[in-house]
Design a protein around this motif. Structure first.
Motif, PDB file in Angstrom:
ATOM      1  N   UNK A   1       0.857  -1.290   0.325  1.00  0.00           N
ATOM      2  CA  UNK A   1      -0.034  -0.027   0.007  1.00  0.00           C
ATOM      3  C   UNK A   1       0.728   1.392  -0.111  1.00  0.00           C
ATOM      4  N   UNK A   2       2.043   1.240   0.809  1.00  0.00           N
ATOM      5  CA  UNK A   2       2.749   2.495   0.666  1.00  0.00           C
ATOM      6  C   UNK A   2       3.449   2.599  -0.608  1.00  0.00           C
TER       7      UNK A   2
ATOM      8  N   UNK B   1      -2.828  -3.514 -11.078  1.00  0.00           N
ATOM      9  CA  UNK B   1      -4.108  -3.469 -12.174  1.00  0.00           C
ATOM     10  C   UNK B   1      -5.446  -2.914 -11.567  1.00  0.00           C
ATOM     11  N   UNK B   2      -5.752  -3.156 -10.355  1.00  0.00           N
ATOM     12  CA  UNK B   2      -6.999  -2.753  -9.819  1.00  0.00           C
ATOM     13  C   UNK B   2      -6.872  -1.385  -9.500  1.00  0.00           C
ATOM     14  N   UNK B   3      -5.945  -0.754  -8.909  1.00  0.00           N
ATOM     15  CA  UNK B   3      -5.641   0.510  -8.811  1.00  0.00           C
ATOM     16  C   UNK B   3      -5.230   1.359  -9.941  1.00  0.00           C
TER      17      UNK B   3
ATOM     18  N   UNK C   1       1.746   6.201  -7.041  1.00  0.00           N
ATOM     19  CA  UNK C   1       0.587   6.980  -7.582  1.00  0.00           C
ATOM     20  C   UNK C   1       0.556   8.391  -7.619  1.00  0.00           C
ATOM     21  N   UNK C   2       1.437   8.841  -6.753  1.00  0.00           N
ATOM     22  CA  UNK C   2       1.712  10.462  -6.625  1.00  0.00           C
ATOM     23  C   UNK C   2       2.643  11.031  -7.995  1.00  0.00           C
ATOM     24  N   UNK C   3       3.260  10.277  -8.553  1.00  0.00           N
ATOM     25  CA  UNK C   3       4.239  10.615  -9.493  1.00  0.00           C
ATOM     26  C   UNK C   3       3.602  10.951 -10.812  1.00  0.00           C
ATOM     27  N   UNK C   4       3.800  12.114 -11.570  1.00  0.00           N
ATOM     28  CA  UNK C   4       3.396  12.458 -12.696  1.00  0.00           C
ATOM     29  C   UNK C   4       4.241  11.320 -14.046  1.00  0.00           C
ATOM     30  N   UNK C   5       3.582  11.186 -14.687  1.00  0.00           N
ATOM     31  CA  UNK C   5       4.134  10.331 -15.977  1.00  0.00           C
ATOM     32  C   UNK C   5       5.309  11.204 -16.474  1.00  0.00           C
ATOM     33  N   UNK C   6       5.091  12.493 -16.594  1.00  0.00           N
ATOM     34  CA  UNK C   6       6.423  13.393 -17.212  1.00  0.00           C
ATOM     35  C   UNK C   6       7.145  13.892 -16.141  1.00  0.00           C
TER      36      UNK C   6
END
Length: 306
Positions: free
Chosen positions: A64-65, A102-104, A71-76
């Motif tokens: 989870x961590x 996959x789910x998230x 998830x906080x990091x932008x693709x660019x």
């Protein structure tokens, strides 16, 4: 070992570009406070570990961590590739790792699959990622005698981006010591197999944190063997690794002489410093100059961080 992952697609992803620096930094997935530090370290790959460094009872929390951070990091977003070493894919935790991504719909830049011993161990992950997030690289961690024997099968897995050597697990399985002489053969085999299919190989971490001279010697061996980089287990190892991969002043001078001679020549073969120079040596000289440029970028980047 055959993975029980259900592949989302049979298509093969296009591997992303290889890291631009030879330094990887692995960080335990159970210590979120270190994630940002790893990203700011100057390493080409900040690898967050969900496998060996995380005890069984903490797997869910670490997962989870790690995914929350990814998830906080932008693709660019500028910075290194952020990778995740998942758990063994034919086990429950490995399946949960991939299922959670996959789910998230949260995917790192790179997934490192441990304990790979055949294309079956890596192929399902490659296909799953290809269907869900094709820009994510999938790398295989080679860490057993069985994997070395099966290298030809593993490295030909469509979409595989690279391979990494795990010295500790290999030595435990082979009953040998973690020394240069004992591991020269499997490391050479790994580099050769990777080079044959055009993918990079990254060398194992060096585990003695306070012996920088021994780290330098082992990294120079990795350069000689043809590894594209080496894993660090602490940020203070990164400059030593980067410096070892950088060409010496004499090596850089010789490379520039070869390129200058090639630029002056009208034919395919010329001479530089009394030696014949043909296209293979010109290509090697260009690689030396690229290594020097890469080392300069690392020095500039880490100076800004400090």
């Amino acid at each position: 070992m055959q993975s029980s992952l259900n592949p989302a697609s049979s298509a093969s992803p296009t591997p992303a570009a290889r890291p631009g620096s030879p330094t990887w930094l692995v960080t335990p997935g159970i210590v979120p406070a270190r994630f940002a530090t790893a990203v700011a370290s100057g390493a080409a790959v900040a690898l967050l570990d969900l496998e060996d460094s995380v005890p069984a009872e903490a797997k869910a929390v670490a997962r989870a961590s790690v995914l929350a951070f990814v998830g906080t990091r932008s693709a660019d977003e500028a910075g290194p590739l952020v990778g995740v070493r998942i758990n063994v894919v034919d086990g429950a935790e490995g399946r949960r790792d991939v299922a959670a991504m996959t789910e998230r719909n949260v995917w790192p830049d790179l997934i490192l699959v441990p304990k790979v011993e055949s294309s079956l161990d890596i192929g399902a992950v490659v296909r799953t990622v290809a269907g869900a997030h094709p820009t994510t690289q999938v790398w295989a961690l080679i860490e057993s005698p069985q994997a070395i024997v099966g290298l030809s099968d593993i490295v030909q897995t469509p979409g595989l981006a690279g391979v990494l050597f795990g010295a500790a697990d290999y030595a435990a399985a082979a009953g040998c010591r973690i020394t240069s002489r004992a591991l020269w053969y499997p490391r050479s085999q790994l580099v050769t197999a990777a080079a044959a299919v055009g993918i990079p190989a990254i060398d194992s971490p060096f585990f003695a944190l306070d012996d920088m001279e021994a780290l330098r010697r082992e990294t120079l061996e990795a350069v000689e063997l043809g590894f594209a980089g080496k894993v660090a287990i602490h940020p203070r190892q990164l400059p030593v690794i980067e410096e070892a991969f950088a060409p010496s002043p004499r090596e850089l001078e010789a490379a520039r002489a070869v390129l200058a001679a090639a630029d002056r020549a009208s034919a395919g073969v010329t001479t530089a410093e009394g030696a014949m120079v043909g296209p293979p040596l010109v290509a090697a000289a260009r690689a030396v100059v690229r290594r020097a440029d890469r080392a300069l970028r690392f020095t500039t980047q880490t100076a800004k961080v400090r």
